[in-house]
Design a protein around this motif. Structure first.
Motif, PDB file in Angstrom:
ATOM      1  N   ARG A 139       0.841  -1.203   0.000  1.00  0.00           N
ATOM      2  CA  ARG A 139       0.000   0.000   0.000  1.00  0.00           C
ATOM      3  C   ARG A 139       0.879   1.257   0.000  1.00  0.00           C
ATOM      4  NH1 ARG A 139      -4.351   1.389  -2.343  1.00  0.00           N
ATOM      5  NH2 ARG A 139      -3.427   3.420  -2.612  1.00  0.00           N
TER       6      ARG A 139
ATOM      7  N   TYR B 105      -1.651   7.489   4.486  1.00  0.00           N
ATOM      8  CA  TYR B 105      -1.573   6.087   4.070  1.00  0.00           C
ATOM      9  C   TYR B 105      -2.950   5.603   3.585  1.00  0.00           C
ATOM     10  CZ  TYR B 105      -1.132   1.011   4.710  1.00  0.00           C
ATOM     11  OH  TYR B 105      -1.148  -0.352   4.536  1.00  0.00           O
TER      12      TYR B 105
ATOM     13  N   MET C  49      12.091  -1.537   3.493  1.00  0.00           N
ATOM     14  CA  MET C  49      11.762  -1.391   2.066  1.00  0.00           C
ATOM     15  C   MET C  49      12.929  -0.756   1.302  1.00  0.00           C
ATOM     16  SD  MET C  49       7.771  -0.254   2.457  1.00  0.00           S
ATOM     17  CE  MET C  49       7.367  -0.088   0.725  1.00  0.00           C
TER      18      MET C  49
ATOM     19  N   HIS D 223      13.181  -1.472  -2.755  1.00  0.00           N
ATOM     20  CA  HIS D 223      11.895  -1.040  -3.325  1.00  0.00           C
ATOM     21  C   HIS D 223      11.707   0.469  -3.254  1.00  0.00           C
ATOM     22  CE1 HIS D 223      10.506  -5.317  -2.127  1.00  0.00           C
ATOM     23  NE2 HIS D 223      11.026  -5.299  -3.319  1.00  0.00           N
ATOM     24  N   LEU D 224      12.351   1.091  -2.266  1.00  0.00           N
ATOM     25  CA  LEU D 224      12.250   2.540  -2.083  1.00  0.00           C
ATOM     26  C   LEU D 224      13.652   3.139  -2.052  1.00  0.00           C
ATOM     27  CD1 LEU D 224       9.618   3.104   0.774  1.00  0.00           C
ATOM     28  CD2 LEU D 224       9.285   3.396  -1.686  1.00  0.00           C
TER      29      LEU D 224
ATOM     30  N   ARG E 141      11.097   7.824  -2.707  1.00  0.00           N
ATOM     31  CA  ARG E 141      10.680   7.593  -4.096  1.00  0.00           C
ATOM     32  C   ARG E 141      10.729   6.099  -4.393  1.00  0.00           C
ATOM     33  NH1 ARG E 141      10.302  11.769  -7.362  1.00  0.00           N
ATOM     34  NH2 ARG E 141      11.083  13.775  -6.616  1.00  0.00           N
ATOM     35  N   LEU E 142       9.980   5.688  -5.416  1.00  0.00           N
ATOM     36  CA  LEU E 142      10.024   4.283  -5.817  1.00  0.00           C
ATOM     37  C   LEU E 142      11.263   4.029  -6.670  1.00  0.00           C
ATOM     38  CD1 LEU E 142       6.322   3.615  -6.946  1.00  0.00           C
ATOM     39  CD2 LEU E 142       7.338   3.268  -4.699  1.00  0.00           C
TER      40      LEU E 142
ATOM     41  N   GLY F 292      10.485  -1.175  -7.235  1.00  0.00           N
ATOM     42  CA  GLY F 292       9.287  -0.783  -6.481  1.00  0.00           C
ATOM     43  C   GLY F 292       8.156  -0.369  -7.410  1.00  0.00           C
TER      44      GLY F 292
ATOM     45  N   ILE G 160       6.477  -3.473  -8.894  1.00  0.00           N
ATOM     46  CA  ILE G 160       5.586  -4.141  -7.945  1.00  0.00           C
ATOM     47  C   ILE G 160       4.293  -3.336  -7.784  1.00  0.00           C
ATOM     48  CG2 ILE G 160       5.323  -4.863  -5.531  1.00  0.00           C
ATOM     49  CD1 ILE G 160       8.359  -5.374  -5.530  1.00  0.00           C
ATOM     50  N   ALA G 161       4.441  -2.005  -7.652  1.00  0.00           N
ATOM     51  CA  ALA G 161       3.251  -1.155  -7.501  1.00  0.00           C
ATOM     52  C   ALA G 161       2.342  -1.287  -8.721  1.00  0.00           C
ATOM     53  CB  ALA G 161       3.680   0.303  -7.307  1.00  0.00           C
TER      54      ALA G 161
ATOM     55  N   PHE H 272       0.432  -4.686  -8.697  1.00  0.00           N
ATOM     56  CA  PHE H 272      -0.654  -4.774  -7.720  1.00  0.00           C
ATOM     57  C   PHE H 272      -1.756  -3.745  -7.971  1.00  0.00           C
ATOM     58  CE2 PHE H 272       2.140  -7.723  -5.741  1.00  0.00           C
ATOM     59  CZ  PHE H 272       1.274  -8.613  -5.129  1.00  0.00           C
ATOM     60  N   GLN H 273      -1.421  -2.637  -8.601  1.00  0.00           N
ATOM     61  CA  GLN H 273      -2.479  -1.724  -9.035  1.00  0.00           C
ATOM     62  C   GLN H 273      -3.366  -2.433 -10.060  1.00  0.00           C
ATOM     63  OE1 GLN H 273       0.208   1.563 -10.061  1.00  0.00           O
ATOM     64  NE2 GLN H 273      -1.111   2.944  -8.912  1.00  0.00           N
TER      65      GLN H 273
ATOM     66  N   VAL I 218      -3.824  -5.721 -10.294  1.00  0.00           N
ATOM     67  CA  VAL I 218      -4.604  -6.757  -9.603  1.00  0.00           C
ATOM     68  C   VAL I 218      -5.808  -6.122  -8.903  1.00  0.00           C
ATOM     69  CG1 VAL I 218      -4.572  -8.433  -7.700  1.00  0.00           C
ATOM     70  CG2 VAL I 218      -2.648  -8.319  -9.285  1.00  0.00           C
ATOM     71  N   LYS I 219      -5.563  -5.000  -8.228  1.00  0.00           N
ATOM     72  CA  LYS I 219      -6.655  -4.307  -7.528  1.00  0.00           C
ATOM     73  C   LYS I 219      -7.720  -3.861  -8.519  1.00  0.00           C
ATOM     74  CE  LYS I 219      -4.432  -2.403  -3.420  1.00  0.00           C
ATOM     75  NZ  LYS I 219      -5.573  -2.516  -2.504  1.00  0.00           N
TER      76      LYS I 219
ATOM     77  N   PRO J 118      -8.883   0.568  -1.672  1.00  0.00           N
ATOM     78  CA  PRO J 118      -7.477   0.909  -1.407  1.00  0.00           C
ATOM     79  C   PRO J 118      -6.770  -0.146  -0.564  1.00  0.00           C
ATOM     80  CG  PRO J 118      -8.928   2.755  -0.851  1.00  0.00           C
ATOM     81  CD  PRO J 118      -9.810   1.587  -1.189  1.00  0.00           C
TER      82      PRO J 118
ATOM     83  N   GLY K 210      -4.896  -2.181   2.587  1.00  0.00           N
ATOM     84  CA  GLY K 210      -3.699  -1.843   3.351  1.00  0.00           C
ATOM     85  C   GLY K 210      -3.795  -2.272   4.787  1.00  0.00           C
TER      86      GLY K 210
END
Lengths: 187, 173
Positions: free
Chosen positions: A109, A131, B134, B139-140, B148-149, B153, B156-157, B160-161, B163-164, B171, B173
């Protein structure tokens, strides 16, 4: 390619691949077009049903599945157990895990929040208070506490949280594992 | 097939014992990378073993099978065991719920008040540790005061964006 095809000429793997694909399509359709409450429980129920169908399909189809080389087929019971184990792994380590990460992943997230931010970066305070699209870490932690309470691992009375017997057992096991693996607290 | 399954399970067991032993005896910072390296090493061990084991050598109740079939089945077994094992490992490693249970258990009278658990200090500590891990995992990237990514990272984002979006999840988390 011929060797690879021969290696994959196994009824169990073919049936598992077919059932896994069908399961993914069905669960995707359900999430997209139906109102599904308790998604993880629904996924589990659908998987158990599909496992029964997989076992049935394995039992009623011939060992060579009409297309396989007969010298690469195994004893039915071995293949059936293997199919069930691979199908379980595809579910518990695959699609259910994907769902849990997408729905509950803390780190994920954070990554998505930063990806969605207008500047492409977030400060510590930004993440702390914004968040999960502005809900903040307080919301995230409350969600964890609610989950622990719903699962009967903690009970909250008089503004204090106390582990239930099951929660205490879980904590004791987890603490031993974490100590043995030398994991830091609150990671 | 039984011989190949047992080979896969044996090499997976070696991987588990190996990485647990490593974590217990040495202070490893990049644990995820160490796990991946151990798993790849175990996978190579399985493939070498499958290649060297004569085709006419198999356990009682099994049938002779080509080396290549043993390698494929053994690899499938190892991958299945790995995808089931890793979420369990991460529950112990990173789950906030599990760590909350431990924190409550370690408190005097095995009880913690919510105002103590839900304080900003706790949130800051949680977040700081998570961001550090992370960054360590690649990843960061810390950019002054901001995060920052990294390209990894971002990937991966993006996954999963998608998939969502596919499953129409909130959202979360």
């Amino acid at each position: 390619m011929v060797r690879l095809a021969q290696a994959l000429n196994v009824k169990a793997l073919l049936l598992v691949a077919l059932f896994s694909l069908t399961y993914f399509v069905l669960i995707t359709a359900a999430f997209r077009w139906l109102t599904v409450g308790q998604r993880a429980a629904t996924m589990l129920r659908l998987w158990v049903l599909s496992l029964l169908l997989l076992v049935l399909a394995y039992m009623v189809t011939p060992q060579d599945l009409w297309i396989l080389r007969t010298d690469l087929t195994d004893a039915p019971i071995v293949g059936l157990i293997f199919a069930a184990l691979v199908y379980a792994a595809a579910f518990f380590g695959g699609v259910l895990q994907l769902y849990n990460l997408a729905e509950r992943g803390f780190s994920l997230r954070i990554l998505i929040d930063i990806a969605e931010s207008s500047t492409g970066s977030m400060t510590f305070e930004d993440i702390l208070y914004n968040y999960s699209r502005g809900r903040g870490l307080a919301w995230m932690y409350q969600k964890r506490l609610d989950g622990l309470s719903e699962q009967g691992l903690i009970e909250i009375t008089g503004g204090c949280a106390r582990n239930t017997a099951r929660g205490a057992r879980t904590a004791a096991i987890a603490e031993r594992v974490r100590t043995f693996l030398r994991l830091e607290s609150w990671t | 097939m039984l011989t190949a399954v047992l080979l896969g399970l044996l090499w997976f067991l070696l991987f588990v014992v190996g990485h647990i032993g490593l974590f217990h005896f040495y202070d490893i910072r990049q644990r995820s990378r160490a796990i991946l390296a151990f798993f790849v090493a175990a996978l190579i061990g399985l493939l070498v073993c499958a290649a060297l084991l004569p085709e006419n050598m198999y356990i009682v109740g099994d049938l002779p099978s080509p080396r290549f079939v043993r390698a494929v089945i053994g690899t499938v077994v190892m991958l299945c065991a790995f995808v089931v094992y890793m979420p369990a490992y991460y529950v112990f490693n990173t789950s906030l719920s599990v760590q909350t249970l431990i924190a409550i258990q370690q408190a005097p009278d095995h009880s913690r008040c919510l105002r103590e658990l839900q304080s900003v200090d706790v949130y800051e500590q949680l977040l700081r540790r998570r961001l550090e891990s992370m960054v360590a995992a690649g990843h960061l990237a810390a950019d002054g005061q901001a995060y920052r990514l990294t390209p990894g990272g971002k990937r991966i984002a993006t996954i999963f964006q998608a998939v969502k979006s596919l499953w129409r999840l909130g959202p979360g988390g």
